[in-house]
Write a protein that holds these residues in place. Structure first.
Motif, mmCIF file in Angstrom:
data_model
loop_
_atom_site.group_PDB
_atom_site.id
_atom_site.type_symbol
_atom_site.label_atom_id
_atom_site.label_comp_id
_atom_site.label_asym_id
_atom_site.label_seq_id
_atom_site.Cartn_x
_atom_site.Cartn_y
_atom_site.Cartn_z
ATOM 1 N N TYR A 48 2.461 1.721 -6.909
ATOM 2 C CA TYR A 48 3.228 1.294 -5.726
ATOM 3 C C TYR A 48 4.212 0.182 -6.078
ATOM 4 C CZ TYR A 48 4.256 -0.439 -1.034
ATOM 5 O OH TYR A 48 4.904 -0.846 0.105
ATOM 6 N N GLU A 49 3.721 -0.866 -6.694
ATOM 7 C CA GLU A 49 4.592 -2.009 -7.018
ATOM 8 C C GLU A 49 5.690 -1.597 -8.011
ATOM 9 O OE1 GLU A 49 4.612 -4.624 -5.326
ATOM 10 O OE2 GLU A 49 2.622 -4.825 -4.456
ATOM 11 N N SER A 50 5.354 -0.686 -8.926
ATOM 12 C CA SER A 50 6.353 -0.212 -9.895
ATOM 13 C C SER A 50 7.452 0.577 -9.194
ATOM 14 C CB SER A 50 5.706 0.680 -10.952
ATOM 15 O OG SER A 50 4.708 -0.021 -11.646
ATOM 16 N N ILE A 52 8.341 0.472 -6.012
ATOM 17 C CA ILE A 52 9.129 -0.401 -5.124
ATOM 18 C C ILE A 52 10.139 -1.208 -5.944
ATOM 19 C CG2 ILE A 52 9.060 -2.363 -3.520
ATOM 20 C CD1 ILE A 52 7.853 0.138 -2.310
ATOM 21 N N ASN A 53 9.733 -1.681 -7.099
ATOM 22 C CA ASN A 53 10.670 -2.460 -7.925
ATOM 23 C C ASN A 53 11.825 -1.602 -8.410
ATOM 24 O OD1 ASN A 53 9.368 -4.843 -7.562
ATOM 25 N ND2 ASN A 53 8.458 -4.946 -9.603
ATOM 26 N N ILE A 54 11.546 -0.354 -8.792
ATOM 27 C CA ILE A 54 12.635 0.525 -9.229
ATOM 28 C C ILE A 54 13.583 0.789 -8.049
ATOM 29 C CG2 ILE A 54 13.229 2.838 -10.081
ATOM 30 C CD1 ILE A 54 10.592 2.732 -11.724
ATOM 31 N N MET A 110 5.304 -10.981 -5.749
ATOM 32 C CA MET A 110 3.912 -10.721 -6.107
ATOM 33 C C MET A 110 3.699 -9.359 -6.762
ATOM 34 S SD MET A 110 2.359 -13.434 -5.573
ATOM 35 C CE MET A 110 0.744 -12.807 -6.017
ATOM 36 N N GLY A 111 4.753 -8.572 -6.891
ATOM 37 C CA GLY A 111 4.601 -7.219 -7.420
ATOM 38 C C GLY A 111 4.112 -7.190 -8.852
ATOM 39 N N ILE A 112 4.841 -7.859 -9.728
ATOM 40 C CA ILE A 112 4.440 -7.857 -11.149
ATOM 41 C C ILE A 112 3.097 -8.574 -11.350
ATOM 42 C CG2 ILE A 112 5.100 -8.591 -13.487
ATOM 43 C CD1 ILE A 112 8.025 -7.963 -12.726
HETATM 44 MG MG MG Z 1 8.293 -6.147 -6.442
#
Ligand code: MG
Ligand code: ATP
Length: 149
Positions: A48-50, A52-54, A110-112
């Motif tokens: 999920y976090e990966s 969203i970052n892309i 907070m994603g990474i």
């Molecule tokens: Mg993020």
């Protein structure tokens, strides 16, 4: 249990409508394969976090996921601006999210850190004006013993 699975998912930068879809798909897949709930939770967060970052920062990317009886390996690779200071990006609370990204509910920085918490092994490489590559490994066998969670 025959635990072998592999798939790749393409992501378009800026496509917030589909944000989270890959994570949901993978979670269901792992559920069907009978993977333990704690592993499932960590894989879902990392994917999920990966994604969203892309969507938030890159022009496009691919998430490749490979599951074996030993581990889940997630490769998230994008074409984009890259990360200037990886050490900073890994720090909780650090974010360069724009107002638009924040309006979508992201940008807490907070994603990474979340991905790192969910990983047994985490590597990140990035090249400015080229892109970013995360490799996330989550162990399946002997997971509890190794991480002592
Ligand atoms: Mg993020
Ligand atoms: N794929 C990427 N390409 C370029 N920069 C990135 C990428 N992923 C992260 N970054 C940079 O690293 C910072 C920290 O990322 P992180 O995911 O930890 O937090 P965030 O995306 O800002 O907020 P949150 O994930 O909590 O919604 C981002 O603000 C951005 O500057």
């Amino acid at each position: 249990m025959n635990l072998e699975y592999e798939n790749s998912f393409e992501i378009q930068g800026g496509n917030f409508q589909e944000a989270g879809d890959i994570s949901v798909f993978i979670k269901k897949k792992l559920q069907n394969l009978g993977v333990a709930r704690e592993i499932l939770r960590r894989v879902a967060i990392a994917v999920y976090e990966s994604e969203i970052n892309i969507i938030s920062y890159a022009s496009k990317g691919i998430i490749h996921i490979s599951i074996s009886p030993e581990s889940v390996v997630i490769d998230a690779e994008d074409e984009g601006p890259g990360i200037e200071n990886i050490e900073l990006a890994m720090r909780a609370g650090y974010s360069t999210a724009t107002d638009k990204i924040r309006e979508m509910g992201f940008g807490a920085g907070m994603g990474i850190p979340n991905i790192m918490n969910c990983s047994d092994k985490f590597t990140i490489t990035s090249e400015l004006n080229k892109g970013t590559h995360l490799t996330i490994i989550i162990n399946i066998s002997n997971n509890d013993a190794e991480k002592n969670r």
